[in-house]
Design a protein around this motif. Structure first.
Motif, PDB file in Angstrom:
ATOM      1  N   VAL A 121       1.270  -0.868   0.327  1.00  0.00           N
ATOM      2  CA  VAL A 121      -0.121   0.143   0.257  1.00  0.00           C
ATOM      3  C   VAL A 121       0.779   1.374  -0.267  1.00  0.00           C
ATOM      4  O   VAL A 121       1.826   1.374  -0.101  1.00  0.00           O
ATOM      5  N   GLU A 122       0.137   2.401  -0.176  1.00  0.00           N
ATOM      6  CA  GLU A 122       1.216   3.187  -0.412  1.00  0.00           C
ATOM      7  C   GLU A 122       0.708   4.429   0.358  1.00  0.00           C
ATOM      8  O   GLU A 122       1.613   5.120   0.892  1.00  0.00           O
ATOM      9  N   ALA A 123       0.256   3.841   2.213  1.00  0.00           N
ATOM     10  CA  ALA A 123       0.043   4.736   2.615  1.00  0.00           C
ATOM     11  C   ALA A 123      -0.938   4.536   3.511  1.00  0.00           C
ATOM     12  O   ALA A 123      -1.296   3.281   4.192  1.00  0.00           O
ATOM     13  N   ILE A 124       0.124   4.829   5.033  1.00  0.00           N
ATOM     14  CA  ILE A 124      -0.463   4.164   6.639  1.00  0.00           C
ATOM     15  C   ILE A 124      -1.764   4.098   6.778  1.00  0.00           C
ATOM     16  O   ILE A 124      -2.115   3.006   7.224  1.00  0.00           O
ATOM     17  N   ALA A 125      -2.197   4.659   6.204  1.00  0.00           N
ATOM     18  CA  ALA A 125      -4.505   5.084   7.128  1.00  0.00           C
ATOM     19  C   ALA A 125      -4.712   3.600   6.703  1.00  0.00           C
ATOM     20  O   ALA A 125      -5.671   3.002   6.564  1.00  0.00           O
ATOM     21  N   GLN A 126      -3.653   3.501   4.580  1.00  0.00           N
ATOM     22  CA  GLN A 126      -4.328   1.313   4.235  1.00  0.00           C
ATOM     23  C   GLN A 126      -4.527   0.394   4.982  1.00  0.00           C
ATOM     24  O   GLN A 126      -4.638  -0.288   4.676  1.00  0.00           O
ATOM     25  N   LEU A 127      -2.961   0.757   6.286  1.00  0.00           N
ATOM     26  CA  LEU A 127      -3.567  -0.393   7.184  1.00  0.00           C
ATOM     27  C   LEU A 127      -4.635  -0.627   7.957  1.00  0.00           C
ATOM     28  O   LEU A 127      -5.138  -1.063   8.520  1.00  0.00           O
ATOM     29  N   ALA A 128      -4.921   0.750   8.891  1.00  0.00           N
ATOM     30  CA  ALA A 128      -5.682   1.296   9.706  1.00  0.00           C
ATOM     31  C   ALA A 128      -7.206  -0.286   9.907  1.00  0.00           C
ATOM     32  O   ALA A 128      -6.704  -0.514  10.856  1.00  0.00           O
ATOM     33  N   HIS A 129      -7.324  -0.718   8.881  1.00  0.00           N
ATOM     34  CA  HIS A 129      -8.784  -1.648   9.513  1.00  0.00           C
ATOM     35  C   HIS A 129      -8.011  -3.213   9.394  1.00  0.00           C
ATOM     36  O   HIS A 129      -8.582  -4.292   9.555  1.00  0.00           O
ATOM     37  N   CYS A 130      -6.307  -3.178   9.294  1.00  0.00           N
ATOM     38  CA  CYS A 130      -6.029  -4.707   9.290  1.00  0.00           C
ATOM     39  C   CYS A 130      -5.956  -5.386  11.173  1.00  0.00           C
ATOM     40  O   CYS A 130      -6.302  -3.870  12.149  1.00  0.00           O
ATOM     41  N   ASP A 131      -6.318  -6.206  10.756  1.00  0.00           N
ATOM     42  CA  ASP A 131      -6.371  -6.917  12.598  1.00  0.00           C
ATOM     43  C   ASP A 131      -5.594  -6.852  13.258  1.00  0.00           C
ATOM     44  O   ASP A 131      -5.333  -7.008  14.873  1.00  0.00           O
ATOM     45  N   LEU A 132      -3.898  -7.138  12.711  1.00  0.00           N
ATOM     46  CA  LEU A 132      -2.851  -7.158  13.321  1.00  0.00           C
ATOM     47  C   LEU A 132      -1.899  -6.383  12.546  1.00  0.00           C
ATOM     48  O   LEU A 132      -1.785  -6.297  11.551  1.00  0.00           O
ATOM     49  N   ILE A 133      -1.096  -5.467  13.428  1.00  0.00           N
ATOM     50  CA  ILE A 133       0.188  -4.983  12.545  1.00  0.00           C
ATOM     51  C   ILE A 133       1.704  -5.326  13.280  1.00  0.00           C
ATOM     52  O   ILE A 133       1.719  -6.111  14.394  1.00  0.00           O
ATOM     53  N   ILE A 134       2.597  -6.282  12.175  1.00  0.00           N
ATOM     54  CA  ILE A 134       3.684  -6.328  12.234  1.00  0.00           C
ATOM     55  C   ILE A 134       4.659  -5.356  12.641  1.00  0.00           C
ATOM     56  O   ILE A 134       4.637  -4.470  11.365  1.00  0.00           O
ATOM     57  N   ASP A 135       5.580  -4.987  12.968  1.00  0.00           N
ATOM     58  CA  ASP A 135       6.240  -4.214  12.714  1.00  0.00           C
ATOM     59  C   ASP A 135       7.978  -4.361  13.401  1.00  0.00           C
ATOM     60  O   ASP A 135       8.483  -4.994  13.262  1.00  0.00           O
ATOM     61  N   GLY A 136       8.172  -4.025  11.665  1.00  0.00           N
ATOM     62  CA  GLY A 136       9.601  -4.622  10.972  1.00  0.00           C
ATOM     63  C   GLY A 136      10.154  -2.938  10.167  1.00  0.00           C
ATOM     64  O   GLY A 136      11.058  -3.455   9.794  1.00  0.00           O
ATOM     65  N   MET A 137      10.126  -1.697  11.551  1.00  0.00           N
ATOM     66  CA  MET A 137      10.752  -1.178  10.901  1.00  0.00           C
ATOM     67  C   MET A 137      12.679  -0.909  10.792  1.00  0.00           C
ATOM     68  O   MET A 137      12.978  -0.528   9.974  1.00  0.00           O
ATOM     69  N   PHE A 138      12.781  -0.863  12.246  1.00  0.00           N
ATOM     70  CA  PHE A 138      13.612  -0.299  13.006  1.00  0.00           C
ATOM     71  C   PHE A 138      14.011  -1.628  13.717  1.00  0.00           C
ATOM     72  O   PHE A 138      13.607  -2.146  14.669  1.00  0.00           O
TER      73      PHE A 138
END
Ligand code: NAX
Ligand code: ADP
Ligand code: K
Length: 536
Positions: A121-138
């Motif tokens: 996706v191109e914008a973080i807002a598109q993850l808003a409706h996900c049931d779980l977020i996996i954070d692999g940024m840093f």
């Protein structure tokens, strides 16, 4: 074989900085392990654990759609392998990577994910409706504060309500200090990879880490030892270590004095309960003989509550504090002394008398406040016998104003105090540090249920009892400190599990010191098994 630690258990005692982790990884790569193969192995281990959580835990919403934050480095690479595996297990997966450049391996995984049809996706807002977020940024490669657009992304994710699982460390948390660099992801759960990073032992990181667990990927012990040394100066306190040093089973031919005689000096007319709670803590330690010196006027109450103890009434001041140790007490006839809970800060000469004894000594609470009125460094350095100090942060500041540097972590502060005084310093808190001049051991698990008046008094008695018993067996005082801190916090964890975190008053805590009940949580470990800490 029962009692033989496996790799996962053995590595629990280590804690590393980012630089140490990098050095260990470099050794593994230099020895021939391909970077891509290790990433695959690590991420598959994360996935296996993640799937077992998703299959077993009752979440309010079933997890169907998973949003994955992909960073520019290998933390992002790990996340992409996890994303690919989840995709193949039938989960909906959305990737979001707000970076134009990626390390080559990460870029390859991103390209491959796209080729499989995993949507980016191109914008973080598109993850808003996900049931779980996996954070692999840093992960441990975070090198400067998170700012600008990335900071906005972190804030947006933190404003959502679905669970967030961080890979290795919540993005934005400094691996060594546990401090927030700019902004940080607030994780529900963190999968720390390979070896525990120092941040997991720092109180300031706790609100960001959520629950945390270690994902093992079989780092060879020889590489760990090569980088950390054979006896690292910083260690995590493990159940295995504490249990193996419990003073049970008792020798068949022992007698009560061989099991140690503890003298507690505590209490005042105003703070009766402190003496009682210390006495109950000591009772739970199994010490052979227990004597408790209190002001004469509270002797009947203590005698009634602790019928097995010898309660010694001492002359008291007008305000009801101990004025002097009773004439017939010979301090040097005890195996250990625990002094301080509820004394009031009235009588400095009392603490001077106690410090002049030649016995191992635990000083807590007003014992520490009285010590602060003397010159703690010189006084303690001149003591012939072992001293264990058990300050919380406030008491620590009063004792060691010269170490009151806010940038000092508890581990640095406690170690500096131990070096200055020669004492064992137990700096209490959510992550209690136990320091000697040579080393620091940190208790990595506890319960905020213990943040409640009187729970420290219980620890003092428990520790005093262990010290009396174990110093008879020529065990070093720091060992009793480690065992007592572990035992006390486990009692808090188990009590909170049964009664909620609000149900653990200090008196109730003493009931949960029941060792038999606590050991049922660790059937794999054997008391008194003499496992060396760096057994491999
Ligand atoms: N080789 C492997 O496959 C292994 C990978 N691991 C993973 O690799 C991670 C470490 O990987 P890396 O060294 O690539 O580092 P990271 O992936 O943690 O991040 C480094 C990248 O982020 C950039 N960066 C750092 N701070 C930034 C900021 N504030 N704003 C924007 N960009 C920033 C750096 O320039 C670099 O490109 C570990 O945390 C772990 O997740 C290890 O755990 C296990 C072995
Ligand atoms: N947030 C927390 N999480 C875990 N343990 C805690 C927390 N806060 C305090 N404790 C523990 O509770 C005990 C409190 O001791 P202390 O401050 O001396 O209390 P008191 O003097 O009232 O007995 C210590 O063992 C400390 O490590
Ligand atoms: K991360």
């Amino acid at each position: 074989m029962a009692g033989t630690p496996n790799h996962f258990q053995l590595i629990q005692q280590f804690a590393v900085t980012a630089a140490q982790m990098q050095a260990i990884e470099t050794r593994i790569f230099d020895a021939g392990m391909p970077v891509a193969a290790l990433m695959e192995k690590v991420a598959l281990n994360i996935t296996r654990r993640l799937l077992s959580i998703l299959h077993s835990e009752h979440t309010s919403t079933p997890i169907k759609l998973i949003g994955v934050l992909v960073g520019p480095g290998h933390n992002g690479g790990d996340a992409l392998v996890v994303a690919r595996e989840l995709y193949y297990r039938g989960y909906g997966v959305l990737l979001y990577s707000p970076f134009s450049q990626h390390k080559p391996l990460t870029a390859d995984h991103l390209r491959y994910a796209a080729s499989l049809g995993i949507q980016t996706v191109e914008a973080i807002a598109q993850l808003a409706h996900c049931d779980l977020i996996i954070d692999g940024m840093f992960g441990f490669g975070l090198e400067r504060p998170i700012q600008g657009d990335i900071a906005q992304i972190v804030e947006t994710v933190n404003s959502w309500h679905q669970p967030v699982f961080s890979i290795d460390i919540p993005s934005g948390i400094h691996t060594d200090t546990g401090l927030v660099l700019g902004k940080a992801i607030k994780a529900t759960k963190t999968f720390c990879l390979g070896l525990w990073k120092l941040a997991f032992l720092q109180e300031q990181a706790l609100p960001w880490l959520g629950t945390s667990e270690l994902i093992d990927f079989d780092i060879p012990l020889t590489d760990i030892h090569a980088v950390l040394g054979v006896s690292p100066p910083l260690q995590r306190l493990t159940p295995q270590w504490a249990i193996s040093h419990l003073p049970i089973p008792l020798p068949q031919n022992t007698h009560k004095y061989k099991q140690g005689h503890l003298l507690i000096i505590a209490g005042s007319r105003r703070y009766t309960g402190a003496a009682l709670l210390s006495g109950l803590g000591a009772r739970a330690s199994g010490v052979g003989m227990l004597s408790i010196a209190v002001p004469e006027s509270i002797k009947p109450l203590l005698s009634f509550q602790l019928p097995e103890a010898l309660i010694i009434g001492c002359p008291e001041t007008e305000l009801g504090a101990i004025a002097s140790i009773a004439d017939h007490i010979n301090l040097d006839s005890y195996d250990a002394i625990a002094c301080g809970p509820g004394l009031t800060p009235e009588n400095v000469s009392l603490i001077q008398t106690v410090l002049n004894s030649h016995r191992p000594l635990v000083l807590d609470a007003d014992g520490l406040n009285l010590l602060a009125q003397l010159d703690p460094v010189t006084t303690l350095s001149n003591r012939q016998a072992a001293t264990i100090l058990t300050p919380h942060r406030g008491e620590f500041k009063r004792l060691f104003p010269q170490l009151n540097d806010k940038s000092h972590s508890s581990m640095e502060g406690s170690r500096a105090a131990a070096r200055l005084t020669g004492a064992v310093v137990i700096l209490k808190g959510a992550r209690t540090c136990i320091a000697t001049p040579q080393s620091v051991i940190i208790n990595p698990e506890s319960s905020p249920a213990l943040a409640r008046g009187g729970s420290g008094d219980v620890l003092t008695g428990l520790l005093g009892g262990l010290l009396a018993t174990q110093s008879r067996q020529s065990q070093p005082p720091e060992l009793s400190a480690q065992v007592a801190v572990w035992w006390h916090s486990l009692a808090g964890i188990v009590a909170a599990g049964d009664r909620t975190e609000l149900g653990v008053d200090a008196f109730t805590l003493t009931k949960y010191l029941n060792l038999k009940q606590l050991l049922t949580h660790f059937p794999q470990f054997t008391p008194n098994s003499n496992v060396p800490i760096y057994n491999n």
